[in-house]
Enzyme design. Sequence first.
Site: not given
Length: 432
Positions: A234, A379, A407
């Site tokens: 991320s 995701d 995610h």
Amino acid sequence: MASSSSSTLLSTVIPPAPVFFYKLRSPHVRFASLRHWYSRSEQTLEASEARLLSRLAFFTIGGKTVNSPENSKTLARVGLVDLDGDGMRKINTLVIDQKGNDFDIDKDGSIDETLNYEQLGFTEIPQTDLKIQSNTTTVDEEKNPSIKNLVMCHGFGGGLGFFYRNYHGLSQVPGWRIYSIDWLGMGRSSRPQFIIKGKSVDEYVQETENFFIESFEKWRKIHKIDKMTLLGHSLGGYLAAVYAIKYPMHVEKLILVSPVGVPRNPQNDPRYFKDGGRKIPGWIVKLWNAHLTPQLILRWLGPFGPSLVTKYTAHKFSHLEEIDQLDLHDYLYHISTAAGSGEFAITRILEPGAYARKPLIDRLYEIQMPTTFLYGEDDWMDYRAAEEAKDLMRVFVKIERVPKAGHHLYLDNPTEFNRLVIKEMLEGSINN
């Protein structure tokens, strides 16, 4: 199963999670929440991290747990690495060294497809005490040029504890040392004051990026890591890419796990989404530009904060065992309510809607090493941005999607996530 002696030791060294999380529906929740808020400290943060890491099957021989690190195949230590020698900036670091391995590897270096990756994940029950060295200021790993390095970096609001389901499996690859860090200003690392002086977008984005990547570079020098495979999730993926662009000589391979900031804002580039993207309400934009963060809200909520974290983790990690959910609740609450620092980077780097102010898609052409993108099949980060970036990059690029994962794909499906990362590690070993 955990041995009785190791369980006793664990309960002594690492206190259990606060009662609040075990009595979510109790009439005494408010009082427990108040007590949890009042009692938080650096020591309780350390304990919350240790509860997650203590699940790892680090000290095993032939599938049997041992209580002595001297007899273990895998040695792990976690501690704070002083960047400047004055104790003001420390990066929390987990180092895992492997004395042996459990892998059957084919002659061409590929993983034996019959291997049961479930055995390379984690143990649901804590097995033994993980040695905690909170005041570590020296680095004493053996410097063997034949050892390769995997460095793992968490995302926004996270910490190295979030990878607890992955460390054991990844650490079994022969010839590799595993590092995992908390970014400066996040997790259990130091929380220096976050001051950005730049006025223009380019200026404050660069200052914000430098806050992380220059401290990371100093950390690398202290550990004397000449080359690494760099993995970031991320926001950690965004920062890993920026680091690899600036310091390509130290990154052999880049693994970007659901990286934020790849696509352009669709409202600025309507070709990406036909509808031009969803318009962000004005009040959200104002709060975002005022640098309001979820962590800041939690600190404002005081004793009501733990219940908010509980709702979040119960929703996001409902697939985990109850004990895992409880310990993740506690860990996330502690790292979120520590002094504000690195969290304030998010509104400088990203626009409202989680689009980068300086999109990676316009910079990834500078990447000089093989790059792999990993996304969960469910995701919220769109893998199509990586496909577009791949066409612009001048290096070998792969895009993989992990089934039954969102995610947090490393938590949702650690078996498949580990398999894909191990594949990249072994391919890197073959090519070099």
